[in-house]
Design a protein around this motif. Structure first.
Motif, PDB file in Angstrom:
ATOM      1  N   ASN A 140     -17.212  17.421   2.543  1.00 42.99           N
ATOM      2  CA  ASN A 140     -17.671  17.744   1.202  1.00 42.99           C
ATOM      3  C   ASN A 140     -17.967  19.228   1.031  1.00 42.99           C
ATOM      4  N   LEU A 141     -18.470  19.869   2.067  1.00 45.63           N
ATOM      5  CA  LEU A 141     -18.729  21.303   1.978  1.00 45.63           C
ATOM      6  C   LEU A 141     -17.435  22.102   1.861  1.00 45.63           C
ATOM      7  N   SER A 142     -16.401  21.633   2.539  1.00 47.52           N
ATOM      8  CA  SER A 142     -15.119  22.337   2.519  1.00 47.52           C
ATOM      9  C   SER A 142     -14.188  21.820   1.427  1.00 47.52           C
ATOM     10  N   MET A 143     -14.564  20.708   0.783  1.00 52.00           N
ATOM     11  CA  MET A 143     -13.707  20.019  -0.188  1.00 52.00           C
ATOM     12  C   MET A 143     -12.336  19.724   0.411  1.00 52.00           C
ATOM     13  N   ARG A 144     -12.369  19.251   1.647  1.00 52.66           N
ATOM     14  CA  ARG A 144     -11.169  18.833   2.379  1.00 52.66           C
ATOM     15  C   ARG A 144     -11.508  17.532   3.104  1.00 52.66           C
ATOM     16  N   LEU A 145     -10.581  16.596   3.135  1.00 56.16           N
ATOM     17  CA  LEU A 145     -10.837  15.323   3.801  1.00 56.16           C
ATOM     18  C   LEU A 145     -10.323  15.285   5.234  1.00 56.16           C
ATOM     19  N   ALA A 146      -9.690  16.359   5.679  1.00 59.09           N
ATOM     20  CA  ALA A 146      -9.170  16.405   7.044  1.00 59.09           C
ATOM     21  C   ALA A 146     -10.248  16.194   8.117  1.00 59.09           C
ATOM     22  N   PRO A 147     -11.484  16.683   7.939  1.00 58.75           N
ATOM     23  CA  PRO A 147     -12.491  16.462   8.992  1.00 58.75           C
ATOM     24  C   PRO A 147     -12.739  14.998   9.308  1.00 58.75           C
ATOM     25  N   LEU A 148     -12.449  14.098   8.384  1.00 59.36           N
ATOM     26  CA  LEU A 148     -12.718  12.680   8.612  1.00 59.36           C
ATOM     27  C   LEU A 148     -11.707  12.034   9.539  1.00 59.36           C
ATOM     28  N   VAL A 149     -10.578  12.715   9.805  1.00 58.50           N
ATOM     29  CA  VAL A 149      -9.543  12.155  10.686  1.00 58.50           C
ATOM     30  C   VAL A 149      -9.151  13.167  11.762  1.00 58.50           C
ATOM     31  N   ALA A 150     -10.097  14.032  12.140  1.00 59.30           N
ATOM     32  CA  ALA A 150      -9.781  15.178  12.990  1.00 59.30           C
ATOM     33  C   ALA A 150      -9.590  14.839  14.459  1.00 59.30           C
ATOM     34  N   THR A 151     -10.001  13.664  14.895  1.00 59.79           N
ATOM     35  CA  THR A 151      -9.891  13.297  16.310  1.00 59.79           C
ATOM     36  C   THR A 151      -9.340  11.880  16.428  1.00 59.79           C
ATOM     37  N   PRO A 152      -8.766  11.542  17.583  1.00 62.30           N
ATOM     38  CA  PRO A 152      -8.324  10.153  17.785  1.00 62.30           C
ATOM     39  C   PRO A 152      -9.459   9.152  17.638  1.00 62.30           C
ATOM     40  N   GLU A 153     -10.655   9.541  18.026  1.00 63.24           N
ATOM     41  CA  GLU A 153     -11.796   8.624  17.912  1.00 63.24           C
ATOM     42  C   GLU A 153     -12.094   8.294  16.457  1.00 63.24           C
ATOM     43  N   LEU A 154     -12.044   9.317  15.604  1.00 68.09           N
ATOM     44  CA  LEU A 154     -12.263   9.079  14.178  1.00 68.09           C
ATOM     45  C   LEU A 154     -11.139   8.230  13.588  1.00 68.09           C
ATOM     46  N   ALA A 155      -9.910   8.524  13.981  1.00 70.34           N
ATOM     47  CA  ALA A 155      -8.777   7.741  13.486  1.00 70.34           C
ATOM     48  C   ALA A 155      -8.906   6.278  13.888  1.00 70.34           C
ATOM     49  N   ARG A 156      -9.345   6.029  15.110  1.00 69.23           N
ATOM     50  CA  ARG A 156      -9.528   4.644  15.543  1.00 69.23           C
ATOM     51  C   ARG A 156     -10.603   3.956  14.714  1.00 69.23           C
ATOM     52  N   ASP A 157     -11.705   4.645  14.481  1.00 70.71           N
ATOM     53  CA  ASP A 157     -12.799   4.030  13.725  1.00 70.71           C
ATOM     54  C   ASP A 157     -12.350   3.621  12.319  1.00 70.71           C
ATOM     55  N   LEU A 158     -11.499   4.434  11.705  1.00 67.34           N
ATOM     56  CA  LEU A 158     -11.087   4.160  10.334  1.00 67.34           C
ATOM     57  C   LEU A 158      -9.908   3.202  10.250  1.00 67.34           C
TER      58      LEU A 158
END
Length: 261
Positions: A140-158
């Motif tokens: 939200n600070l960067s107005m970019r959604l890339a941080p939410l999928v930045a690692t394999p761990e995050l990708a797995r969670d989602l």
């Protein structure tokens, strides 16, 4: 011109082409892993565009402020190039785009796969904020959604389950990209689906038992909004077209397509 992956051809048995619409952070590549060959091999003409700013399509420099209505225009542009009115097969954000498309356009049918509900992503947003507060704040600070999928761990969670092979998760995460912040705001509150305007055409609503983004209860509510019933596929996560077990998803869609005549 949008990137468009095309496989198969129209046949007398299956005159309606299949138009696959990908979700957030993805591109046409997610359909090309399994689904396009599966359905092309069964006599369907298959078309998968990358929405603007995704995959090899132009528009990445304007992605942050791309609206859902822009994605709808991409679907309309692609549909107009097809030999007949298509059946939409749409995943996640693509499912929301498909619903918005059907406010103003028609189709031969629609399959909503783990789709954003017509009422939007507020519950999902609150869940992500709770489970991943640091990444949510950065997005939200960067107005970019890339941080939410930045690692394999995050990708797995989602997108996946705890048992999905690490190699599958890493390969998917490597191909994920940024997503439009404006499109997120549209799905949050600014441009929700008016279900009264969505044309009632043949519809299949499928969800995934282990979906961390749109769990079964929300999928059932999506189906209810269109006076139909949802089906929940067991043992699979959000990325139903990439998960082990994708064959069961494709098979269920195939059976529904056969019943459409």
């Amino acid at each position: 011109m949008l990137e468009l992956i095309a496989k198969g051809s129209v046949t007398a048995d299956h005159p309606a082409p299949l138009l696959f619409v990908h979700g957030a952070w993805h591109g046409a590549w997610c359909w090309d892993e399994h689904f396009l060959d599966y359905f092309a091999g069964r006599g369907y003409a298959c078309f998968a565009p990358s929405l603007r700013g995704h995959g090899m399509s132009p528009g990445i420099e304007r992605l942050r402020w791309t609206r859902i209505r822009d994605y709808v225009d991409d679907v309309a542009e692609t549909a107009a190039r097809l030999p007949a009115q298509p059946i939409l097969i749409a995943h996640s954000m693509g499912g929301f785009v498909a619903q918005k498309y059907l406010e103003r356009h028609s189709a031969a049918g629609v399959v909503l796969l783990a789709a954003v509900p017509p009422g939007g992503v507020l519950p999902t947003t609150l869940s992500i904020a709770r489970h991943h507060p640091r990444e949510f704040a950065k997005a939200n600070l960067s107005m970019r959604l890339a941080p939410l999928v930045a690692t394999p761990e995050l990708a797995r969670d989602l997108f996946f389950t705890t048992t999905t092979p690490d190699s599958d998760v890493r390969e998917c995460q490597r191909r994920l990209q940024d997503e439009s912040y404006r499109a997120f705001l549209d799905m949050l509150a600014l441009d929700l689906v008016d279900t009264d305007r969505v044309e009632r055409i043949p519809m299949l609503v499928l969800g995934a038992e282990l979906d961390a983004i749109f769990p079964p209860a929300r999928v059932h509510r999506t189906a209810a909004a269109y006076d139909t019933a949802a089906e929940i596929l067991p043992g699979i996560g959000h990325d139903v077209m990439l998960e082990p077990g994708w064959e069961a998803v494709a098979g269920r869609i195939g059976k529904w397509l056969e019943n459409q005549g």
